[in-house]
Design a protein around this motif. Structure first.
Motif, mmCIF file in Angstrom:
data_model
loop_
_atom_site.group_PDB
_atom_site.id
_atom_site.type_symbol
_atom_site.label_atom_id
_atom_site.label_comp_id
_atom_site.label_asym_id
_atom_site.label_seq_id
_atom_site.Cartn_x
_atom_site.Cartn_y
_atom_site.Cartn_z
ATOM 1 N N VAL A 276 -13.872 3.637 0.866
ATOM 2 C CA VAL A 276 -14.336 3.872 2.227
ATOM 3 C C VAL A 276 -13.359 4.843 2.888
ATOM 4 N N VAL A 277 -13.900 5.967 3.342
ATOM 5 C CA VAL A 277 -13.082 7.001 3.976
ATOM 6 C C VAL A 277 -13.422 7.045 5.457
ATOM 7 N N THR A 278 -12.391 7.045 6.298
ATOM 8 C CA THR A 278 -12.583 6.975 7.747
ATOM 9 C C THR A 278 -11.901 8.149 8.429
ATOM 10 N N ASP A 287 -11.794 0.490 15.272
ATOM 11 C CA ASP A 287 -13.169 0.927 15.530
ATOM 12 C C ASP A 287 -13.279 2.440 15.468
ATOM 13 N N TYR A 288 -14.093 2.931 14.535
ATOM 14 C CA TYR A 288 -14.234 4.371 14.356
ATOM 15 C C TYR A 288 -15.698 4.766 14.235
ATOM 16 N N VAL A 289 -16.013 5.959 14.742
ATOM 17 C CA VAL A 289 -17.388 6.460 14.725
ATOM 18 C C VAL A 289 -17.800 6.881 13.329
ATOM 19 N N PHE A 290 -16.888 7.565 12.611
ATOM 20 C CA PHE A 290 -17.242 8.127 11.315
ATOM 21 C C PHE A 290 -16.441 7.459 10.199
ATOM 22 N N SER A 291 -17.096 6.519 9.528
ATOM 23 C CA SER A 291 -16.522 5.844 8.375
ATOM 24 C C SER A 291 -17.596 5.828 7.289
ATOM 25 N N PHE A 292 -17.227 6.189 6.054
ATOM 26 C CA PHE A 292 -18.218 6.390 5.010
ATOM 27 C C PHE A 292 -17.840 5.656 3.726
ATOM 28 N N ASP A 293 -18.803 4.964 3.162
ATOM 29 C CA ASP A 293 -18.678 4.394 1.821
ATOM 30 C C ASP A 293 -19.110 5.482 0.849
ATOM 31 N N ILE A 294 -18.171 5.977 0.043
ATOM 32 C CA ILE A 294 -18.479 7.092 -0.869
ATOM 33 C C ILE A 294 -18.667 6.618 -2.309
ATOM 34 N N GLY A 295 -18.787 5.310 -2.503
ATOM 35 C CA GLY A 295 -19.031 4.771 -3.826
ATOM 36 C C GLY A 295 -17.743 4.512 -4.591
ATOM 37 N N PRO A 296 -17.851 4.082 -5.852
ATOM 38 C CA PRO A 296 -16.660 3.784 -6.656
ATOM 39 C C PRO A 296 -15.940 5.059 -7.073
ATOM 40 N N PRO A 297 -14.678 4.943 -7.485
ATOM 41 C CA PRO A 297 -13.967 6.113 -8.003
ATOM 42 C C PRO A 297 -14.767 6.772 -9.123
ATOM 43 N N LEU A 298 -14.764 8.101 -9.149
ATOM 44 C CA LEU A 298 -15.575 8.840 -10.117
ATOM 45 C C LEU A 298 -14.878 8.944 -11.467
ATOM 46 N N MET A 299 -15.659 8.813 -12.513
ATOM 47 C CA MET A 299 -15.183 9.101 -13.867
ATOM 48 C C MET A 299 -15.365 10.593 -14.140
ATOM 49 N N ALA A 300 -14.717 11.090 -15.160
ATOM 50 C CA ALA A 300 -14.798 12.512 -15.488
ATOM 51 C C ALA A 300 -16.249 12.920 -15.714
ATOM 52 N N GLY A 301 -16.690 13.988 -15.030
ATOM 53 C CA GLY A 301 -18.037 14.504 -15.183
ATOM 54 C C GLY A 301 -19.107 13.733 -14.444
ATOM 55 N N GLN A 309 -22.936 5.773 5.799
ATOM 56 C CA GLN A 309 -22.113 5.698 6.998
ATOM 57 C C GLN A 309 -22.026 4.255 7.477
ATOM 58 N N ARG A 310 -20.800 3.819 7.762
ATOM 59 C CA ARG A 310 -20.560 2.447 8.203
ATOM 60 C C ARG A 310 -19.636 2.464 9.411
ATOM 61 N N SER A 311 -20.200 2.862 10.526
ATOM 62 C CA SER A 311 -19.405 2.945 11.747
ATOM 63 C C SER A 311 -19.152 1.557 12.323
ATOM 64 N N ARG A 312 -18.068 1.460 13.053
ATOM 65 C CA ARG A 312 -17.735 0.236 13.776
ATOM 66 C C ARG A 312 -17.298 0.632 15.169
ATOM 67 N N ARG A 313 -17.967 0.077 16.167
ATOM 68 C CA ARG A 313 -17.698 0.490 17.540
ATOM 69 C C ARG A 313 -17.157 -0.665 18.378
ATOM 70 N N MET A 314 -16.283 -0.333 19.294
ATOM 71 C CA MET A 314 -15.713 -1.309 20.211
ATOM 72 C C MET A 314 -16.788 -1.808 21.175
ATOM 73 N N ASP A 315 -16.713 -3.064 21.566
ATOM 74 C CA ASP A 315 -17.618 -3.597 22.569
ATOM 75 C C ASP A 315 -17.458 -2.794 23.860
#
Length: 340
Positions: A276-278, A287-301, A309-315
């Protein structure tokens, strides 16, 4: 800035440039349309949330392309209203309404690619929050005056003063940011923390409270400073940044895109098997507007999956209450945090 403010800015500029040469409602209409047009790129879907993020404010926000587009737009508007003799004046009005859109966006931290098609580098001063009523409401007053005040000279004067005040406020935001930046560097150095990679941005809706983020290898330090704090040293909280995890996955295309777009102000976490990159620039811990699940670490090729996108916002209610306290200089922690 938000699209409503951009419409108001374009309309205000249209009225100021066209003056008495045409009906004020025409200046408001077409100036507002020109102010809105660059943001229509949000309707484009690039097939991935991260690409949608970094491709926003690209070609449609390029100063050169907008300047050129003003020619056919001015030709069409002047012919539509049977005012061919005003083509030059319409060009000035629409060109300024178009190019001030990305120039205003430059005041935010998001990043605007104003020099497309020559470079896709995104620039952002970060002295303005995306919504600031102190900037927008005077523009609204000026536009309403243009539409409602019957005396043209008075309507133009109100609009002109509103536009001047809003422009002055932009200059104030940059000056306030510079002052907070100097104070933040002093606070960091006094606490033995690095100050080379530093970001200072305003809290929502105001330039009276500022968020400071300093990068420090595996960690980042976050602090809040209000102008009413009276020179009090900024208290910084340390948070994990996931530097080692980012280094292990440095070849991941999605990580590379976000690292470049955020100028390094991002964090990486592992969520089960996924990364997850934020974007640390917009929001505040946790709490951040732009947070992304980019999947598991990539293997070669291996190709990367589409990000989620998995944002989390403050109340909102709690956030506004906290903001009001901090504007007054009261040292209260943000919602959801517990100060040791």
């Amino acid at each position: 800035m938000d699209s409503v403010t951009q419409v108001l800015l374009g309309a205000s500029i249209g009225v100021a440039v066209m003056g008495r040469r045409t009906a004020l409602w025409k200046s408001v209409l077409w100036g507002g349309v020109a102010g809105l047009l660059p943001d229509l790129d949000v309707l484009l879907d690039h097939g991935d949330p991260i690409l949608n993020m970094i491709r926003h404010r690209a070609e449609t926000h390029a100063l050169l392309l907008l300047t050129l587009f003003a020619f056919p737009m001015a030709w069409g508007v002047s012919r539509l209203h049977r005012q061919p003799q005003l083509f030059g004046r319409w060009w000035w009005a629409l060109m300024l309404a178009l190019v001030t859109h990305p120039l205003l966006d430059l005041m935010t931290i998001y990043g605007t690619q104003v020099f497309q098609p020559f470079t896709d580098e995104a620039y952002g001063l970060g002295s303005m929050f995306i919504i600031d009523p102190v900037y927008s409401l005077p523009l609204l007053a000026g536009v309403v005056a243009a539409l409602r005040v019957k005396t043209v000279g008075r309507a133009l004067a109100i609009n002109g003063w509103a536009l001047a005040f809003s422009t002055f406020y932009l200059a104030w935001s940059a000056l306030a940011q510079w002052g907070v930046t100097q104070h933040a560097r002093q606070s960091l150095q006094a606490q033995g923390l690095p100050s080379q990679q530093l970001m200072v941005t305003p809290a929502p809706l105001s330039t009276l409270v500022w968020r400071v983020v300093a990068l420090d290898g595996e960690r980042f330090h976050e602090g809040i400073y209000a102008l009413m704090d009276g020179g009090r040293a900024i208290r910084f909280e340390a948070h994990e940044r996931g530097g080692a995890l980012a280094a292990q996955n440095a070849d991941h295309p999605q990580l590379q895109r976000l690292a470049r777009f955020t100028d390094g102000f991002f964090k990486v976490q592992r969520n089960s098997e996924s990364l997850v990159v934020t974007d640390l620039r917009m929001g505040q811990e946790p709490d951040y507007v732009f947070s992304f699940d980019i999947g598991p670490p990539l293997m070669a090729g291996q190709n990367h999956p589409v990000a989620e996108q998995r944002s989390r916002r403050m109340d909102v209610g709690e956030g506004l209450q906290w903001l009001g306290q901090r504007i007054l200089g009261r040292d209260v922690p943000p919602p959801g945090t517990v100060r040791p």
